[in-house]
Design a protein around this motif. Structure first.
Motif, PDB file in Angstrom:
ATOM      1  N   ARG A  41      -0.722 -11.524  -4.081  1.00 28.23           N
ATOM      2  CA  ARG A  41       0.330 -10.534  -3.827  1.00 28.23           C
ATOM      3  C   ARG A  41       0.808 -10.612  -2.387  1.00 28.23           C
ATOM      4  NH1 ARG A  41       3.978  -8.403  -6.582  1.00 28.23           N
ATOM      5  NH2 ARG A  41       2.486  -8.027  -8.251  1.00 28.23           N
ATOM      6  N   TRP A  44       2.954 -13.892  -1.949  1.00 27.39           N
ATOM      7  CA  TRP A  44       4.101 -14.121  -2.833  1.00 27.39           C
ATOM      8  C   TRP A  44       5.472 -13.973  -2.156  1.00 27.39           C
ATOM      9  CZ3 TRP A  44       7.262  -9.980  -4.988  1.00 27.39           C
ATOM     10  CH2 TRP A  44       8.311 -10.466  -5.757  1.00 27.39           C
ATOM     11  N   GLY A 131       6.764 -12.262  -9.958  1.00 29.37           N
ATOM     12  CA  GLY A 131       5.872 -11.847  -8.876  1.00 29.37           C
ATOM     13  C   GLY A 131       4.566 -12.592  -8.940  1.00 29.37           C
ATOM     14  N   VAL A 132       3.485 -11.910  -9.259  1.00 32.93           N
ATOM     15  CA  VAL A 132       2.161 -12.527  -9.389  1.00 32.93           C
ATOM     16  C   VAL A 132       1.846 -12.661 -10.878  1.00 32.93           C
ATOM     17  CG1 VAL A 132      -0.301 -12.297  -8.919  1.00 32.93           C
ATOM     18  CG2 VAL A 132       1.367 -11.601  -7.187  1.00 32.93           C
ATOM     19  N   GLU A 207      -1.888  -5.068 -10.372  1.00 33.73           N
ATOM     20  CA  GLU A 207      -0.967  -5.753  -9.472  1.00 33.73           C
ATOM     21  C   GLU A 207      -0.461  -7.088 -10.008  1.00 33.73           C
ATOM     22  OE1 GLU A 207       0.456  -4.744  -6.445  1.00 33.73           O
ATOM     23  OE2 GLU A 207      -0.233  -2.872  -7.329  1.00 33.73           O
ATOM     24  N   ASP A 209       2.013  -9.144 -12.545  1.00 32.80           N
ATOM     25  CA  ASP A 209       3.297  -8.871 -13.197  1.00 32.80           C
ATOM     26  C   ASP A 209       3.406  -9.528 -14.562  1.00 32.80           C
ATOM     27  OD1 ASP A 209       4.759  -7.403 -10.984  1.00 32.80           O
ATOM     28  OD2 ASP A 209       4.134  -9.220  -9.936  1.00 32.80           O
TER      29      ASP A 209
END
Length: 484
Positions: A41, A44, A131-132, A207, A209
């Protein structure tokens, strides 16, 4: 290492052994899912802010790193999975080729578009990374299959937390090391070592995505349930199959037999696209079955580096071999007739011989994926019955027809439920330049391979003008009129 010692060693970490010899080839500590996601995170935003050209060139360097290490990489895959060295080399080649294929796929599947609209306005369509993303990899193709998620996700601008199968952690570590050596920042692709508990922990991290998974239908169903109340997260499932191979009035019996053997027994049957059911016409099948059995009798089953090279090595471990044997015995107890037995030629090593069994007419035949070298023969009376039997499964990954009639192939293609439908070709060996995925228990309508770009980025539509223009034509009082 025996099973008791292996279990003891894994209490404090993870151990990987060579299935062909039992030799320990790797050990490492169990990772922390939350810590790896936090690292990804943090890294990123900078990766996503780089230009697409920058990310593409970085991934091309990755392909070159793997190319320089191809022999070392293939040897490791063979040692950790037991697959023949020639097959491991093809897997490394697929890892390399995935980069250019994914670059082309990203351009085709997620292009930028600008359209003219009224009054000089424009409509733009562009794509953003999620995202992640978590990637859970399988053991049968421990480099190629997770790489098929990772490369397109990185090109799109995502960061990755990759958990390889607990049965092939060394290959996963090697793959991630190649990305880092090529210049992908360490925070952008993280390696999580662990077993099922770590996989569940990763899937449950708030966290992430999304999650990209290749593995069993049972695990995929569990993930689908876990994500059922999180529609804001992408979930791509590439699962297994109970795949039918129909051979129907082919004049090319020798070729048909070779295709059947290739479909059923490559990778010791440990392919999600492997043929599990051979559907043939009652009364017309004996020459085909004889040729298949002759090929089975010639098949070399040996360690990955044997000379001559084997067609098959062992399955991944003793537990997997035990499970396949249990499934075989279950078919026998239901009345199935073995044509070539499933044998365990070496004690304490997970070698299995290719097996052929006639399950025609047995009651309550299990609709399950036997993830090993077992091909079930089913005799039917006509082509309609063959199609019905092909669809007699909750899965829907791959199907193939071996036959000479284009009209029959048209009927087969139109009526069989599968994401991969072939004609006079094996059920396995799907091209990476096309979409790959299945229906029913085989996936969740998120095909991978060339279509992986679709779930690695999301589209954003923008209506754009160089200056604001607005008018309200209805629903307002005239400012020049006075109220009574």
């Amino acid at each position: 290492m025996n099973r008791q010692a292996e279990a003891s060693a894994q209490q404090s970490g993870l151990v990987s052994t060579d299935p062909a010899t039992g030799e320990r080839i790797w050990s490492g500590d169990i990772g922390d899912a939350a810590a790896e996601v936090a690292a990804a995170r943090a890294a990123w935003p900078e990766w996503a802010a780089h230009s697409l050209a920058y990310r593409i060139e970085t991934l091309r360097r990755f392909a070159n790193v793997v190319r320089q290490k191809d022999t070392e990489f293939a040897e490791l895959i063979s040692r950790e999975t037991g697959k023949p060295f020639w097959e491991a080399r093809t897997e490394v080649g697929a890892v390399i080729n995935k980069v250019e294929i994914s670059i082309n796929a990203y351009a085709e599947r997620t292009p930028q578009r600008r359209l003219e609209a009224a009054m000089g306005n424009k409509v733009a369509v562009r794509h953003k990374p999620h995202g992640v993303l978590a990637v859970l990899g399988p053991y049968n193709f421990p480099a190629h299959l997770p790489n098929g998620h990772i490369v397109p996700a990185l090109i799109a601008g995502n960061a990755i937390v990759f958990k390889p199968s607990e049965k092939t952690p060394a290959t996963g570590e090697f793959l991630v090391g190649c990305f880092h050596e090529a210049g992908v920042p360490e925070g952008v692709i993280r390696l999580l070592i662990g077993g099922p508990d770590e996989g569940r922990a990763l899937a449950g991290q708030p966290e992430i995505d999304g999650l990209l998974f290749t593995g069993s239908a049972r695990a995929g169903q569990s993930l689908h349930q876990q994500f059922s109340d999180m529609p804001h997260k992408i979930l791509a499932l590439e699962l297994g199959g109970n795949n039918p191979l129909v051979v129907w009035r082919s004049k090319h019996i020798e070729a048909a037999a070779m295709i059947a053997v290739q479909s059923a027994y490559l990778t010791a049957g440990q392919r999600c696209t492997a043929a599990r059911r051979l559907i043939v016409e009652q009364g017309q099948e004996e020459e085909l079955l004889s040729d298949i059995q002759n090929l089975i009798d010639r098949m070399i089953v040996d360690h990955p580096f044997a000379d001559p090279q084997p067609f098959m090595g062992p399955v991944i471990d003793d537990l997997a071999a035990d499970h396949v044997q249990d499934q075989w015995l279950n078919l026998m107890m239901k009345g199935a007739k073995p044509l070539r037995r499933l044998d365990r030629p070496f004690d304490e090593r997970p070698y299995l011989t290719p097996a052929l069994i006639d399950v025609t007419g047995i009651k309550d035949r299990p609709d399950e994926e036997i993830f090993g070298p077992v091909l079930q023969v089913i005799r039917v009376k006509d082509f309609d019955a063959a199609i019905d039997e092909a669809n007699n499964t909750r899965f829907g990954l791959a199907a193939s027809l071996i036959g000479d009639s284009p009209a029959e192939y048209d009927r087969f293609w139109a009526n069989v439920r599968a994401g991969v439908i072939n004609w006079n070709k094996p059920t396995n060996g799907a091209p990476s330049t096309a979409p790959f995925g299945g229906l029913g228990a085989s996936g969740n309508h998120r095909p991978s391979a060339f279509y992986a770009a679709d779930y690695c980025a999301y589209p954003v539509t923008s209506s754009e003008a160089d200056r604001p223009r607005a008018s309200l034509g209805e629903g307002l009082r005239d400012p020049n009129m006075q109220e009574d």
